[in-house]
Design a protein around this motif. Structure first.
Motif, PDB file in Angstrom:
ATOM      1  N   LEU A 126       0.812  -1.218   0.000  1.00 14.99           N
ATOM      2  CA  LEU A 126       0.000   0.000   0.000  1.00 14.99           C
ATOM      3  C   LEU A 126       0.849   1.274   0.000  1.00 14.99           C
ATOM      4  O   LEU A 126       0.296   2.378   0.011  1.00 14.99           O
ATOM      5  CB  LEU A 126      -0.941   0.005   1.202  1.00 14.99           C
ATOM      6  N   SER A 127       2.164   1.128   0.005  1.00 15.89           N
ATOM      7  CA  SER A 127       3.024   2.305  -0.101  1.00 15.89           C
ATOM      8  C   SER A 127       3.107   2.820  -1.527  1.00 15.89           C
ATOM      9  O   SER A 127       3.711   3.870  -1.774  1.00 15.89           O
ATOM     10  CB  SER A 127       4.429   1.986   0.428  1.00 15.89           C
ATOM     11  N   ASP A 128       2.513   2.086  -2.462  1.00 18.98           N
ATOM     12  CA  ASP A 128       2.374   2.543  -3.848  1.00 18.98           C
ATOM     13  C   ASP A 128       1.111   3.387  -3.937  1.00 18.98           C
ATOM     14  O   ASP A 128       0.006   2.867  -3.762  1.00 18.98           O
ATOM     15  CB  ASP A 128       2.286   1.344  -4.783  1.00 18.98           C
ATOM     16  N   PRO A 129       1.207   4.691  -4.190  1.00 13.83           N
ATOM     17  CA  PRO A 129       0.010   5.542  -4.213  1.00 13.83           C
ATOM     18  C   PRO A 129      -1.066   5.052  -5.179  1.00 13.83           C
ATOM     19  O   PRO A 129      -2.259   5.266  -4.933  1.00 13.83           O
ATOM     20  CB  PRO A 129       0.546   6.917  -4.630  1.00 13.83           C
ATOM     21  N   ALA A 130      -0.661   4.391  -6.254  1.00 10.65           N
ATOM     22  CA  ALA A 130      -1.633   3.922  -7.242  1.00 10.65           C
ATOM     23  C   ALA A 130      -2.571   2.868  -6.664  1.00 10.65           C
ATOM     24  O   ALA A 130      -3.667   2.645  -7.204  1.00 10.65           O
ATOM     25  CB  ALA A 130      -0.906   3.362  -8.466  1.00 10.65           C
ATOM     26  N   SER A 131      -2.185   2.212  -5.578  1.00 11.38           N
ATOM     27  CA  SER A 131      -3.009   1.153  -4.994  1.00 11.38           C
ATOM     28  C   SER A 131      -3.997   1.675  -3.953  1.00 11.38           C
ATOM     29  O   SER A 131      -4.760   0.898  -3.383  1.00 11.38           O
ATOM     30  CB  SER A 131      -2.111   0.096  -4.340  1.00 11.38           C
ATOM     31  N   VAL A 132      -4.000   2.977  -3.716  1.00  5.16           N
ATOM     32  CA  VAL A 132      -4.834   3.569  -2.659  1.00  5.16           C
ATOM     33  C   VAL A 132      -5.903   4.459  -3.289  1.00  5.16           C
ATOM     34  O   VAL A 132      -5.579   5.339  -4.095  1.00  5.16           O
ATOM     35  CB  VAL A 132      -3.978   4.382  -1.670  1.00  5.16           C
ATOM     36  N   PRO A 133      -7.183   4.264  -2.956  1.00  2.92           N
ATOM     37  CA  PRO A 133      -8.243   5.093  -3.540  1.00  2.92           C
ATOM     38  C   PRO A 133      -8.264   6.499  -2.958  1.00  2.92           C
ATOM     39  O   PRO A 133      -7.613   6.796  -1.951  1.00  2.92           O
ATOM     40  CB  PRO A 133      -9.521   4.326  -3.163  1.00  2.92           C
ATOM     41  N   ALA A 134      -9.022   7.367  -3.608  1.00  2.00           N
ATOM     42  CA  ALA A 134      -9.202   8.732  -3.113  1.00  2.00           C
ATOM     43  C   ALA A 134     -10.068   8.718  -1.855  1.00  2.00           C
ATOM     44  O   ALA A 134     -10.523   7.665  -1.398  1.00  2.00           O
ATOM     45  CB  ALA A 134      -9.842   9.590  -4.208  1.00  2.00           C
ATOM     46  N   GLY A 135     -10.281   9.898  -1.287  1.00  2.00           N
ATOM     47  CA  GLY A 135     -11.138  10.013  -0.111  1.00  2.00           C
ATOM     48  C   GLY A 135     -10.436   9.708   1.191  1.00  2.00           C
ATOM     49  O   GLY A 135     -11.092   9.376   2.182  1.00  2.00           O
ATOM     50  N   ARG A 136      -9.110   9.831   1.226  1.00  2.00           N
ATOM     51  CA  ARG A 136      -8.336   9.514   2.427  1.00  2.00           C
ATOM     52  C   ARG A 136      -7.935  10.779   3.166  1.00  2.00           C
ATOM     53  O   ARG A 136      -7.822  11.861   2.606  1.00  2.00           O
ATOM     54  CB  ARG A 136      -7.075   8.738   2.061  1.00  2.00           C
ATOM     55  N   ILE A 137      -7.687  10.591   4.470  1.00  2.00           N
ATOM     56  CA  ILE A 137      -7.124  11.640   5.304  1.00  2.00           C
ATOM     57  C   ILE A 137      -6.004  10.995   6.108  1.00  2.00           C
ATOM     58  O   ILE A 137      -6.076   9.805   6.432  1.00  2.00           O
ATOM     59  CB  ILE A 137      -8.202  12.259   6.227  1.00  2.00           C
ATOM     60  N   ASP A 138      -4.940  11.729   6.386  1.00  2.00           N
ATOM     61  CA  ASP A 138      -3.851  11.137   7.146  1.00  2.00           C
ATOM     62  C   ASP A 138      -4.236  11.039   8.628  1.00  2.00           C
ATOM     63  O   ASP A 138      -5.158  11.704   9.110  1.00  2.00           O
ATOM     64  CB  ASP A 138      -2.566  11.945   6.978  1.00  2.00           C
ATOM     65  N   SER A 139      -3.507  10.209   9.355  1.00  2.00           N
ATOM     66  CA  SER A 139      -3.862   9.928  10.745  1.00  2.00           C
ATOM     67  C   SER A 139      -3.733  11.152  11.642  1.00  2.00           C
ATOM     68  O   SER A 139      -4.524  11.320  12.590  1.00  2.00           O
ATOM     69  CB  SER A 139      -2.997   8.780  11.289  1.00  2.00           C
ATOM     70  N   LEU A 140      -2.783  12.023  11.379  1.00  2.00           N
ATOM     71  CA  LEU A 140      -2.629  13.207  12.228  1.00  2.00           C
ATOM     72  C   LEU A 140      -3.706  14.243  11.954  1.00  2.00           C
ATOM     73  O   LEU A 140      -4.161  14.927  12.879  1.00  2.00           O
ATOM     74  CB  LEU A 140      -1.239  13.812  12.060  1.00  2.00           C
ATOM     75  N   SER A 141      -4.126  14.372  10.699  1.00  2.00           N
ATOM     76  CA  SER A 141      -5.229  15.297  10.421  1.00  2.00           C
ATOM     77  C   SER A 141      -6.496  14.833  11.128  1.00  2.00           C
ATOM     78  O   SER A 141      -7.275  15.659  11.639  1.00  2.00           O
ATOM     79  CB  SER A 141      -5.471  15.410   8.910  1.00  2.00           C
ATOM     80  N   TYR A 142      -6.708  13.517  11.179  1.00  2.00           N
ATOM     81  CA  TYR A 142      -7.890  13.046  11.909  1.00  2.00           C
ATOM     82  C   TYR A 142      -7.715  13.261  13.411  1.00  2.00           C
ATOM     83  O   TYR A 142      -8.677  13.600  14.110  1.00  2.00           O
ATOM     84  CB  TYR A 142      -8.183  11.582  11.609  1.00  2.00           C
ATOM     85  N   LEU A 143      -6.501  13.069  13.916  1.00  2.02           N
ATOM     86  CA  LEU A 143      -6.260  13.364  15.327  1.00  2.02           C
ATOM     87  C   LEU A 143      -6.554  14.826  15.627  1.00  2.02           C
ATOM     88  O   LEU A 143      -7.082  15.160  16.696  1.00  2.02           O
ATOM     89  CB  LEU A 143      -4.818  13.021  15.694  1.00  2.02           C
ATOM     90  N   ALA A 144      -6.242  15.719  14.675  1.00  2.93           N
ATOM     91  CA  ALA A 144      -6.571  17.136  14.857  1.00  2.93           C
ATOM     92  C   ALA A 144      -8.076  17.327  14.982  1.00  2.93           C
ATOM     93  O   ALA A 144      -8.554  18.158  15.766  1.00  2.93           O
ATOM     94  CB  ALA A 144      -6.019  17.960  13.694  1.00  2.93           C
ATOM     95  N   MET A 145      -8.856  16.547  14.220  1.00  5.07           N
ATOM     96  CA  MET A 145     -10.315  16.637  14.323  1.00  5.07           C
ATOM     97  C   MET A 145     -10.808  16.115  15.664  1.00  5.07           C
ATOM     98  O   MET A 145     -11.787  16.632  16.219  1.00  5.07           O
ATOM     99  CB  MET A 145     -10.962  15.848  13.180  1.00  5.07           C
ATOM    100  N   LEU A 146     -10.148  15.093  16.209  1.00  4.61           N
ATOM    101  CA  LEU A 146     -10.511  14.612  17.539  1.00  4.61           C
ATOM    102  C   LEU A 146     -10.168  15.658  18.594  1.00  4.61           C
ATOM    103  O   LEU A 146     -10.904  15.857  19.561  1.00  4.61           O
ATOM    104  CB  LEU A 146      -9.775  13.305  17.852  1.00  4.61           C
ATOM    105  N   PHE A 147      -9.037  16.313  18.413  1.00  4.80           N
ATOM    106  CA  PHE A 147      -8.569  17.324  19.354  1.00  4.80           C
ATOM    107  C   PHE A 147      -9.455  18.567  19.315  1.00  4.80           C
ATOM    108  O   PHE A 147      -9.773  19.149  20.356  1.00  4.80           O
ATOM    109  CB  PHE A 147      -7.123  17.664  19.008  1.00  4.80           C
ATOM    110  N   ARG A 148      -9.873  18.959  18.116  1.00  4.24           N
ATOM    111  CA  ARG A 148     -10.687  20.161  17.946  1.00  4.24           C
ATOM    112  C   ARG A 148     -11.851  19.853  17.001  1.00  4.24           C
ATOM    113  O   ARG A 148     -11.788  20.168  15.809  1.00  4.24           O
ATOM    114  CB  ARG A 148      -9.852  21.311  17.378  1.00  4.24           C
TER     115      ARG A 148
END
Length: 235
Positions: A126-148
């Motif tokens: 899954l480190s190949d970007p071509a194998s990952v679909p759109a609609g993703r958010i990184d783990s820290l951005s989601y942690l920011a949403m949990l924080f605020r």
């Protein structure tokens, strides 16, 4: 705040981002009731963009044994309703005999554009970007949403990507005391390897305890549970 966390928080939010709003906090980390370490969070936004930094370090006997520390940041645009749209994510983790650096860039639709991982042996299919679909958010951005939380409610379900695996977090509101909001749900690995510290576990329970204030929700505590193991963050 410990010098390590303070230094990294200052480094993770560089001068070019002059924040209109910012929020900083330090959380104590306990594992099964034992103090494990500290985590410092630093969120800032300006001009419709955000940047979020995280620094954590094991302390006490755990720190001596594991020599574990983590530093990372994410940044991107703030969309409608406060929805975070990442453009870049980077993280460095260090443990005894094991270090890793990860950097991921995203298109506006959440499709990974590039993935750099060092050492190269830590890459996965899954480190190949071509194998990952759109609609993703990184783990820290989601942690920011949990924080605020952007809209004074439980953060919406999102599909996450960290450069090695895909995961999903789903939360729902539960009854709580007056003036508080409880969000509970699950964190699931949907594709890719297990986390190295919890081999064989693909799903974790999540519980967040917020206090309602005039400025919005204030995260007091968070619990992450797998089997009989509980990790707690407390402000």
């Amino acid at each position: 705040m410990r010098p390590f966390a303070l230094m990294l928080c200052l480094l993770l939010l560089p001068a070019p981002l002059l924040a209109d709003t910012s929020d900083k906090a330090v959380f104590a980390i306990t594992a099964n009731g034992f103090r494990f370490g500290d985590m410092a969070l630093d969120y800032a936004e300006a001009g419709g963009r955000y940047r979020f930094g995280v620094a954590s370090q094991a302390t006490g006997i755990f720190g001596f044994l594991t020599r574990s520390q983590y530093a990372g940041w994410s940044e991107g645009q703030i969309g409608e309703g406060g929805r975070l749209i990442p453009s870049a994510f980077a993280a460095t983790s260090e443990r005894i005999f094991k270090n890793r650096e990860v950097r991921v860039s995203f298109a506006p639709d959440g499709k990974p554009l590039s993935v750099d991982i060092s050492p190269a042996r830590d890459r996965t299919d899954l480190s190949d970007p071509a194998s990952v679909p759109a609609g993703r958010i990184d783990s820290l951005s989601y942690l920011a949403m949990l924080f605020r939380p952007p809209d004074n409610s439980c953060p919406e379900p999102r599909d996450l990507y960290d450069g090695r695996r895909m995961t999903r977090i789903e939360l729902r509101a539960e009854p709580g005391a007056t003036g508080r909001l409880i969000c509970a749900g699950t964190y699931r690995i949907t594709a890719g390897p297990d986390h190295s510290l919890r081999r064989g576990f693909r799903s974790f329970s999540v519980k967040l305890d917020y206090r309602r204030t005039d400025e919005g929700l204030w995260l007091d505590r968070a619990w992450f549970t797998s089997a009989d193991n509980v990790v707690e963050l407390s402000r």
